[in-house]
Design a protein around this motif. Structure first.
Motif, PDB file in Angstrom:
ATOM      1  N   SER A  30       0.834  -1.207   0.000  1.00  0.00           N
ATOM      2  CA  SER A  30       0.000   0.000   0.000  1.00  0.00           C
ATOM      3  C   SER A  30       0.867   1.255   0.000  1.00  0.00           C
ATOM      4  O   SER A  30       2.081   1.192   0.189  1.00  0.00           O
ATOM      5  N   LYS A  31       0.221   2.378  -0.219  1.00  0.00           N
ATOM      6  CA  LYS A  31       0.942   3.647  -0.315  1.00  0.00           C
ATOM      7  C   LYS A  31       1.456   4.108   1.053  1.00  0.00           C
ATOM      8  O   LYS A  31       1.204   3.485   2.079  1.00  0.00           O
ATOM      9  N   MET A  32       2.157   5.230   1.040  1.00  0.00           N
ATOM     10  CA  MET A  32       2.870   5.693   2.234  1.00  0.00           C
ATOM     11  C   MET A  32       1.935   6.119   3.366  1.00  0.00           C
ATOM     12  O   MET A  32       2.200   5.863   4.535  1.00  0.00           O
ATOM     13  N   PHE A  33       0.849   6.805   3.006  1.00  0.00           N
ATOM     14  CA  PHE A  33      -0.001   7.365   4.072  1.00  0.00           C
ATOM     15  C   PHE A  33      -1.474   7.003   3.920  1.00  0.00           C
ATOM     16  O   PHE A  33      -2.334   7.583   4.570  1.00  0.00           O
ATOM     17  N   CYS A  34      -1.788   6.095   3.008  1.00  0.00           N
ATOM     18  CA  CYS A  34      -3.178   5.651   2.850  1.00  0.00           C
ATOM     19  C   CYS A  34      -3.164   4.185   2.456  1.00  0.00           C
ATOM     20  O   CYS A  34      -2.098   3.600   2.257  1.00  0.00           O
ATOM     21  N   SER A  35      -4.345   3.568   2.316  1.00  0.00           N
ATOM     22  CA  SER A  35      -4.363   2.128   2.044  1.00  0.00           C
ATOM     23  C   SER A  35      -4.509   1.809   0.560  1.00  0.00           C
ATOM     24  O   SER A  35      -4.710   0.653   0.191  1.00  0.00           O
ATOM     25  N   CYS A  36      -4.366   2.815  -0.321  1.00  0.00           N
ATOM     26  CA  CYS A  36      -4.428   2.531  -1.761  1.00  0.00           C
ATOM     27  C   CYS A  36      -3.305   1.571  -2.148  1.00  0.00           C
ATOM     28  O   CYS A  36      -2.199   1.669  -1.630  1.00  0.00           O
ATOM     29  N   ALA A  37      -3.610   0.652  -3.102  1.00  0.00           N
ATOM     30  CA  ALA A  37      -2.596  -0.310  -3.546  1.00  0.00           C
ATOM     31  C   ALA A  37      -1.570   0.377  -4.441  1.00  0.00           C
ATOM     32  O   ALA A  37      -1.882   1.325  -5.149  1.00  0.00           O
ATOM     33  N   HIS A  48      -6.189   4.269  -8.647  1.00  0.00           N
ATOM     34  CA  HIS A  48      -5.612   3.888  -7.361  1.00  0.00           C
ATOM     35  C   HIS A  48      -5.494   5.138  -6.499  1.00  0.00           C
ATOM     36  O   HIS A  48      -4.387   5.577  -6.172  1.00  0.00           O
ATOM     37  N   VAL A  49      -6.651   5.699  -6.170  1.00  0.00           N
ATOM     38  CA  VAL A  49      -6.643   6.982  -5.465  1.00  0.00           C
ATOM     39  C   VAL A  49      -7.697   7.008  -4.368  1.00  0.00           C
ATOM     40  O   VAL A  49      -8.649   6.237  -4.393  1.00  0.00           O
ATOM     41  N   CYS A  50      -7.481   7.899  -3.388  1.00  0.00           N
ATOM     42  CA  CYS A  50      -8.450   8.092  -2.320  1.00  0.00           C
ATOM     43  C   CYS A  50      -8.299   9.535  -1.840  1.00  0.00           C
ATOM     44  O   CYS A  50      -7.383  10.236  -2.283  1.00  0.00           O
ATOM     45  N   PRO A  51      -9.157  10.001  -0.954  1.00  0.00           N
ATOM     46  CA  PRO A  51      -9.045  11.406  -0.520  1.00  0.00           C
ATOM     47  C   PRO A  51      -7.665  11.757   0.040  1.00  0.00           C
ATOM     48  O   PRO A  51      -7.181  12.868  -0.143  1.00  0.00           O
ATOM     49  N   VAL A  52      -6.974  10.776   0.689  1.00  0.00           N
ATOM     50  CA  VAL A  52      -5.658  11.085   1.286  1.00  0.00           C
ATOM     51  C   VAL A  52      -4.629  11.373   0.200  1.00  0.00           C
ATOM     52  O   VAL A  52      -3.963  12.419   0.207  1.00  0.00           O
ATOM     53  N   CYS A  53      -4.492  10.458  -0.780  1.00  0.00           N
ATOM     54  CA  CYS A  53      -3.441  10.666  -1.783  1.00  0.00           C
ATOM     55  C   CYS A  53      -3.857  11.665  -2.862  1.00  0.00           C
ATOM     56  O   CYS A  53      -3.043  12.059  -3.687  1.00  0.00           O
ATOM     57  N   MET A  54      -5.147  12.072  -2.840  1.00  0.00           N
ATOM     58  CA  MET A  54      -5.554  13.156  -3.736  1.00  0.00           C
ATOM     59  C   MET A  54      -5.399  14.517  -3.063  1.00  0.00           C
ATOM     60  O   MET A  54      -5.638  15.546  -3.673  1.00  0.00           O
TER      61      MET A  54
HETATM   62 ZN   LIG Z   1      -4.850   6.809  -1.398  1.00  0.00          ZN
END
Ligand SMILES: [Zn+2]
Length: 497
Positions: A30-37, A48-54
């Motif tokens: 997963s990514k550095m600060f969120c659970s995206c793969a 592969h995005v979520c509010p954190v990495c966006m």
């Molecule tokens: Zn994310």
């Protein structure tokens, strides 16, 4: 400026000073600060995005523990010190690929510092200092289309480890060797794919020149966009030469970031170099500081796999391989693993002789086949057990060296065991029975009187056609090194026809 590189030798009255900043994406799930793969390589953009990495407002990052572990493992492999306390900081800069308007990185208290790695250069072992290994996050990707650009956020927030060296390298070649060694270590550790061509491993270089003997460093430039080892060496050779020419002609060198243009073989100015204060670093308020327990560091240290230098030394010590063969087999971890699997299939007696035979076969034949078919060793149908089996057949003299090449080709193509191929094709063991051979040789001499007489009258080359006849009669199952002397003595003891 017309400068020929990299063939132009760097002038000897100037000294080149190089330090590298290497970024490696980490192979976490997963990514550095969120659970995206992080497996977005073949994914459609922005999937592969979520509010954190966006970078949406009001979200909270969570630290990926595996990424911290990988960074500490790398730091330990590079002989760094791990502090008991570390923290993340905000690095502020406005750029369209930076979703939050800042990057979470590490500033004054990184996860590690003060290490080194060694390279072999010019017959000497050189120690290159590692300033620090720290952890940050990757940016999104901009895709430029003429008058507009598109953004793909999949890469945003991928764990990115940065390894900063001291300015300890003194030539473009050393920089390449450092980069190659570092990549080897990262791949052995299993923390990086090591793929420079895909951008998961990237290198920026700081380079300056100074008159030889001068202590003070010259003004440096930073070179970006080098995506192969060769590009690193070529770009630095070009830039060193450019700076030397500037100094020679009394022109000032500007501290700036320059991009390597592979197709033209030159570096071009990109922007003036930022100073640390331009980034307005401050401690990341959304993340807790990290307290790194000694017990955890010890646990990670004990989990470190065997590294390339240690493996090289072991191959020479345990298997009696030459430095060169040990180098070839350890450059690629998968190749070394393969070789060891071949070796482990051996009986314990005369291990060194068998290891040497295995090393020769893997380096000369298996690598040749892999290259010719553009197949990586991991994807080859030819398994280590098949290579070991071929060595057994050779050892027991059930096939000749010549026959073994055809058998290997077949095993490589089909994945079958050599002994199965030998059986299927009816390959008979070579004739080493002297009586049987002598009978065939006498027959060949009797049936080829002209060649026999030619040989006896001094045309020694005539023996070749007789050897050919013997090989034909034995369907290639006789050993040429036995046939020749036998044939010679028979010719000498039988009178001319
Ligand atoms: Zn994310």
């Amino acid at each position: 400026m017309a400068i020929e590189t990299p063939d132009t030798p760097v002038a000897t009255d100037y000294e080149v000073v190089i330090g590298l900043e290497v970024h490696s994406q980490l192979l976490t799930r997963s990514k550095m600060f969120c659970s995206c793969a992080t497996d977005y390589a073949n994914a459609a953009p922005n999937t592969h995005v979520c509010p954190v990495c966006m970078g949406m407002p009001g979200v909270l990052p969570v630290i990926n523990q595996e990424a911290v572990a990988y960074t500490i493992m790398t730091a330990l492999a590079l002989n760094c010190t791990i502090p008991e306390y570390s923290k993340f900081d905000r690095k502020n800069y406005p750029y369209p690929d930076l979703m939050k308007g800042y990057q979470i990185s590490q500033y004054d208290i990184p996860l590690s510092k003060d290490g080194y790695l060694t390279i072999e250069y010019d017959g000497q072992t050189r120690r290159i200092g590692i300033t620090r290994v720290h952890l940050e996050e990757d940016t999104a990707r901009l895709l430029h289309h003429g008058s507009y650009s598109l953004i793909d956020v999949n890469r945003s927030g991928t764990p990115l480890m940065e390894i900063v060296s001291e300015p300890d390298m003194r030539s473009p070649e050393e920089a390449r060797l450092y980069m190659q060694k570092l990549r080897e270590i990262l791949v052995y550790l299993g923390v990086s794919s090591g793929r420079m061509e895909e951008g998961s491993l990237r290198c920026d270089a700081n380079i300056s020149v100074r008159p030889r003997g001068q202590q003070q460093l010259g003004v440096k430039t930073e070179i970006k966009n080098m995506n192969s080892f060769r590009a690193v060496e070529r770009a630095l050779a070009y830039e060193a030469q450019r700076q030397i020419e500037m100094l020679r002609t009394g022109q000032p060198i500007h501290q700036e970031t320059r991009g390597w243009v592979e197709t033209r073989g030159i570096t071009v100015p990109q922007r003036s170099k930022e100073q640390a204060h331009d980034y307005r670093y401050f401690p990341e308020p959304d993340l807790p500081p990290l307290v790194i327990s000694r017990a955890w560091v010890k646990e990670l240290f004990e989990k470190l796999p065997e590294l390339p230098d240690a493996r090289r030394a072991r191959y020479m010590e345990e298997y009696g391989l030459s430095t060169q063969d040990a180098n070839v087999l350890t450059e690629d971890k998968a190749l070394g693993d393969y070789f060891e699997q071949v070796v482990s299939a051996f009986p314990t007696s005369d291990r060194k002789a068998r290891a040497k035979a295995a090393s020769n076969l893997v380096i000369n034949e298996v690598m040749r086949l892999l290259k010719a078919h553009s197949i990586s060793i991991e994807h080859s149908l030819l398994k280590p057990a098949a290579v070991a089996n071929l060595l057994d057949l050779l050892d027991q003299e059930r096939i000749t060296g010549k026959q073994s090449k055809d058998v290997l080709d077949e095993a490589f193509a089909s994945g079958k065991l050599p002994e199965v191929i030998v059986k299927e094709k009816g390959i008979a063991p070579p004739i080493s029975d002297k009586g049987e051979l002598e009978r065939i040789i006498e027959e060949v001499i009797a049936n080829n009187p002209r060649a026999a007489n030619d040989y006896r009258s001094g045309k020694t080359n005539a023996i070749q056609s007789l050897i050919g006849q013997v090989m034909k009669q034995t369907r290639g199952q006789a050993k040429a090194d036995i046939v020749r002397p036998l044939l010679q003595s028979k010719l000498d003891e039988t009178p001319s026809a």
